[in-house]
Scaffold this active site. Structure first.
Site, PDB file in Angstrom:
ATOM      1  N   LYS A  52       0.831  -1.214   0.000  1.00 39.52           N
ATOM      2  CA  LYS A  52       0.000   0.000   0.000  1.00 39.52           C
ATOM      3  C   LYS A  52       0.861   1.258   0.000  1.00 39.52           C
ATOM      4  CE  LYS A  52      -1.813   1.480   4.091  1.00 39.52           C
ATOM      5  NZ  LYS A  52      -1.477   2.870   4.451  1.00 39.52           N
ATOM      6  N   ASP A  77       3.970   0.466  12.775  1.00 33.95           N
ATOM      7  CA  ASP A  77       2.858  -0.299  12.179  1.00 33.95           C
ATOM      8  C   ASP A  77       2.779  -1.730  12.724  1.00 33.95           C
ATOM      9  OD1 ASP A  77       2.158   1.582   9.701  1.00 33.95           O
ATOM     10  OD2 ASP A  77       4.318   1.459   9.928  1.00 33.95           O
ATOM     11  N   CYS A 131      -5.824   7.807   8.638  1.00 36.01           N
ATOM     12  CA  CYS A 131      -6.053   7.045   9.862  1.00 36.01           C
ATOM     13  C   CYS A 131      -6.081   7.928  11.108  1.00 36.01           C
ATOM     14  CB  CYS A 131      -4.935   6.029  10.032  1.00 36.01           C
ATOM     15  SG  CYS A 131      -5.491   4.363   9.799  1.00 36.01           S
TER      16      CYS A 131
HETATM   17  N1  EPU Z   1       4.857  14.513  11.905  1.00 29.70           N
HETATM   18  C1  EPU Z   1       4.719  15.832  12.296  1.00 29.70           C
HETATM   19  N2  EPU Z   1       4.847  16.797  11.354  1.00 29.70           N
HETATM   20  C2  EPU Z   1       5.120  16.506  10.048  1.00 29.70           C
HETATM   21  C3  EPU Z   1       5.272  15.160   9.656  1.00 29.70           C
HETATM   22  C4  EPU Z   1       5.140  14.174  10.611  1.00 29.70           C
HETATM   23  O1  EPU Z   1       4.463  16.103  13.461  1.00 29.70           O
HETATM   24  O2  EPU Z   1       5.228  17.438   9.238  1.00 29.70           O
HETATM   25  C5  EPU Z   1       4.751  13.453  12.935  1.00 29.70           C
HETATM   26  C6  EPU Z   1       3.628  12.467  12.694  1.00 29.70           C
HETATM   27  O3  EPU Z   1       2.409  12.941  13.186  1.00 29.70           O
HETATM   28  C7  EPU Z   1       4.148  11.241  13.410  1.00 29.70           C
HETATM   29  C8  EPU Z   1       5.656  11.317  13.178  1.00 29.70           C
HETATM   30  O4  EPU Z   1       5.935  12.671  12.869  1.00 29.70           O
HETATM   31  O5  EPU Z   1       3.866  11.337  14.764  1.00 29.70           O
HETATM   32  C9  EPU Z   1       6.179  10.456  12.042  1.00 29.70           C
HETATM   33  O6  EPU Z   1       5.321  10.622  10.923  1.00 29.70           O
HETATM   34  P1  EPU Z   1       5.701  10.270   9.436  1.00 29.70           P
HETATM   35  O7  EPU Z   1       5.516  11.519   8.647  1.00 29.70           O
HETATM   36  O8  EPU Z   1       7.003   9.579   9.357  1.00 29.70           O
HETATM   37  O9  EPU Z   1       4.539   9.240   9.073  1.00 29.70           O
HETATM   38  P2  EPU Z   1       3.647   9.306   7.791  1.00 29.70           P
HETATM   39  O10 EPU Z   1       4.512   9.634   6.657  1.00 29.70           O
HETATM   40  O11 EPU Z   1       2.443  10.105   8.062  1.00 29.70           O
HETATM   41  C10 EPU Z   1       3.977   6.849   6.986  1.00 29.70           C
HETATM   42  C11 EPU Z   1       3.088   5.693   6.661  1.00 29.70           C
HETATM   43  C12 EPU Z   1       2.546   5.138   7.969  1.00 29.70           C
HETATM   44  C13 EPU Z   1       3.722   4.655   8.794  1.00 29.70           C
HETATM   45  C14 EPU Z   1       4.706   5.813   9.027  1.00 29.70           C
HETATM   46  C15 EPU Z   1       5.982   5.364   9.678  1.00 29.70           C
HETATM   47  C16 EPU Z   1       2.172   6.116   4.491  1.00 29.70           C
HETATM   48  C17 EPU Z   1       0.990   6.527   3.695  1.00 29.70           C
HETATM   49  N3  EPU Z   1       2.003   6.133   5.803  1.00 29.70           N
HETATM   50  O12 EPU Z   1       3.179   7.805   7.667  1.00 29.70           O
HETATM   51  O13 EPU Z   1       1.731   4.045   7.640  1.00 29.70           O
HETATM   52  O14 EPU Z   1       3.262   4.181  10.033  1.00 29.70           O
HETATM   53  O15 EPU Z   1       5.069   6.426   7.771  1.00 29.70           O
HETATM   54  O16 EPU Z   1       6.731   4.608   8.774  1.00 29.70           O
HETATM   55  O17 EPU Z   1       3.219   5.798   3.960  1.00 29.70           O
HETATM   56  C18 EPU Z   1      -0.191   2.673   7.787  1.00 29.70           C
HETATM   57  O18 EPU Z   1       0.136   2.158   6.722  1.00 29.70           O
HETATM   58  O19 EPU Z   1      -1.124   2.230   8.510  1.00 29.70           O
HETATM   59  C19 EPU Z   1       0.501   3.859   8.251  1.00 29.70           C
HETATM   60  C20 EPU Z   1       0.000   4.660   9.181  1.00 29.70           C
END
Ligand code: EPU
Length: 441
Positions: free
Chosen positions: A23, A309, A118
């Site tokens: 995904k 995850d 989510c």
């Molecule tokens: N965060 C901030 N500010 C930002 C960006 C992130 O505060 O500008 C925080 C987030 O809220 C979180 C942390 O930093 O607490 C890390 O977030 P990150 O940006 O790394 O996560 P993401 O990119 O939103 C992706 C995956 C997630 C996975 C995480 C960690 C996708 C679509 N989503 O999320 O996957 O858990 O990276 O690898 O790629 C899932 O598949 O169920 C899922 C949630």
């Protein structure tokens, strides 16, 4: 609408699973494909609702996206005609904010709503917005409309070091740097294999992206072209779910098309708790129950650490392990929606406070000292869990509750199947093929 699973648990699951496409790769590469002025053929696209939502969304902007075969999607961004992402579609899928990249290159300005997705914490995009500004893109949030308005007056350039790691933030800034004015360097980038796959796709299309530890440099190119189909890697998060299911139900499951190096930390932890793992081939692993499980202590981290995850699934294993286990969540601020639900099945699981001397650095979300957080749980095992009525609140917690119901003796109803189906393809069919009793009701 059938939105529940009826599960009769307590049986060991046995058999083999071929993973679906990832995904968290498919979603980004569908968006990245819009950067090319041609049709792009993507293979191994999972038929999950997050992908279907994204397809609806990009079609609403004028792009073409048609399945040529069950898992082969042809994307064509040449007819993009709208620079405003629809609020309804975007609210259903968090990756919608990554459309900044193709829309800014196509229209120089665009409107993108605050991302949905989510329910796992506040999930702001402040680091990403700051990074866009550092690359020379102007971006403002209008709290009245809930939309970001971004403008790219000239080609991006510069350097940005993420204050804290972000997975999709790294991916978006890479995409925004492809057609830059001059070399762009991104520092403190995330290291997930899904990001490597996005870079592989872009580099195969002619981009010049290089990773050097936590730094990524992007040399500008004028155009991207791809003359072959691109195949999406298999889903390591799905692999973890089925590996956990095998061991927690005292069964045995072979998982194919899985790259060992992408789940090293998980494998190491599984071995520490006494789970059976045989490496049967380069991409074929067997997971099985071999002896009573030992308790464990994990803290989640970005790759190559123990992924956030995986921790909800891990909690079920720990209900079956001897002793006290701890799960400490460092990445998201609300990833324990399964705790109350597991208690309904008789699990002995409670929030605990674990003192952290430097929370601002320790947690990967933006820690606010004035807020109260529940970031750790203690699980006492082994515990015989029984059936019950469970409610899914987020994707990974959904898989956790389904596994719990498959471990538990007796019948369970798990409500919110559609949340699980955002990320798991043919879940019912796959579990049934392993001998699990599950149906949609
Ligand atoms: N965060 C901030 N500010 C930002 C960006 C992130 O505060 O500008 C925080 C987030 O809220 C979180 C942390 O930093 O607490 C890390 O977030 P990150 O940006 O790394 O996560 P993401 O990119 O939103 C992706 C995956 C997630 C996975 C995480 C960690 C996708 C679509 N989503 O999320 O996957 O858990 O990276 O690898 O790629 C899932 O598949 O169920 C899922 C949630």
């Amino acid at each position: 609408m059938e939105d529940s699973f009826l599960i009769n648990g307590g049986k060991p699951l046995r058999g083999s699973i071929t993973l679906s496409g990832a995904k968290n790769v498919a979603l980004k590469i569908i968006i990245a494909a819009l950067l090319l002025d041609q049709e792009v053929t993507l293979k191994n696209i999972p038929r999950i609702s997050d992908v279907e939502e994204l397809i609806h969304l990009i079609r609403s902007l004028g792009a073409k996206a048609e399945f040529a075969e069950k898992h082969v999607l042809v994307v064509d961004g040449r007819d993009l005609r709208s620079n405003k992402v629809d609020l309804l579609h975007a609210s259903k899928i968090r990756t919608s904010f990554m459309l900044f990249a193709p829309l800014l290159y196509k229209f120089s300005s665009c409107f993108v709503p605050n991302p949905g997705g989510c329910r796992i914490g506040a999930r702001p995009i402040d680091r990403i917005v700051e990074g866009m500004k550092k690359l020379g893109i102007s971006i403002e949030y209008d709290s009245n409309t809930g939309f970001y308005q971004a403008q790219m007056k000239s080609k991006p350039s510069g350097f940005y070091e993420f204050p804290k790691i972000t997975h999709t933030g790294t991916e978006l800034l890479i995409m925004l740097s492809i057609f830059a004015k001059d070399k762009i360097t991104l520092g403190n980038t995330a290291l997930e294999p899904e990001i490597d796959e996005l870079m592989r796709f872009l580099n195969l299309s002619g981009a010049k992206i290089q990773k050097n530890g936590k730094n990524i440099t992007i040399q500008p190119v004028d155009k991207l072209t791809l003359d072959q189909p691109f195949e999406i890697m298999s889903d390591r998060n799905e692999a973890i779910t089925f590996a956990t299911l095998a061991v927690a139900t005292k069964g045995k499951v072979d998982i194919s098309s899985l790259h060992l190096e992408d789940i090293q930390t998980f494998i190491q932890k599984m071995r520490e708790i006494g789970a059976g793992i045989d490496i049967l081939g380069k991409t074929l692993l067997r997971f099985y129950y071999k002896s009573p499980l030992k308790s464990s202590r994990i803290e989640t981290q970005p790759h190559p650490g123990f992924m956030t995850d995986w921790q909800p699934n891990w909690a079920i294993l720990m209900t079956q392990a001897k002793g006290d286990s701890i799960i400490h969540e460092r990445v998201f601020e609300n990833r324990f929606s399964y705790v109350e639900e597991l208690r309904k099945l008789g699990a002995d699981i409670d929030f605990v406070k674990i003192p952290v001397s430097n929370p601002m650095e320790y947690f990967f979300f933006n820690f606010d000292p004035s807020k109260k957080y529940n970031q750790a749980v203690k699980i006492k095992g082994p515990q015989n869990i029984h059936g019950g009525v469970l409610n899914i609140a987020d994707l990974r917690a959904g898989a956790t509750l389904a596994i719990a119901a498959l471990v538990a003796e007796g019948e369970s109803v798990v409500n919110g199947a559609s949340i699980l189906e955002r990320g798991y393809e043919n879940f019912v069919e796959k579990v049934t093929s392993l001998g699990g009793e599950i149906k949609k009701i």
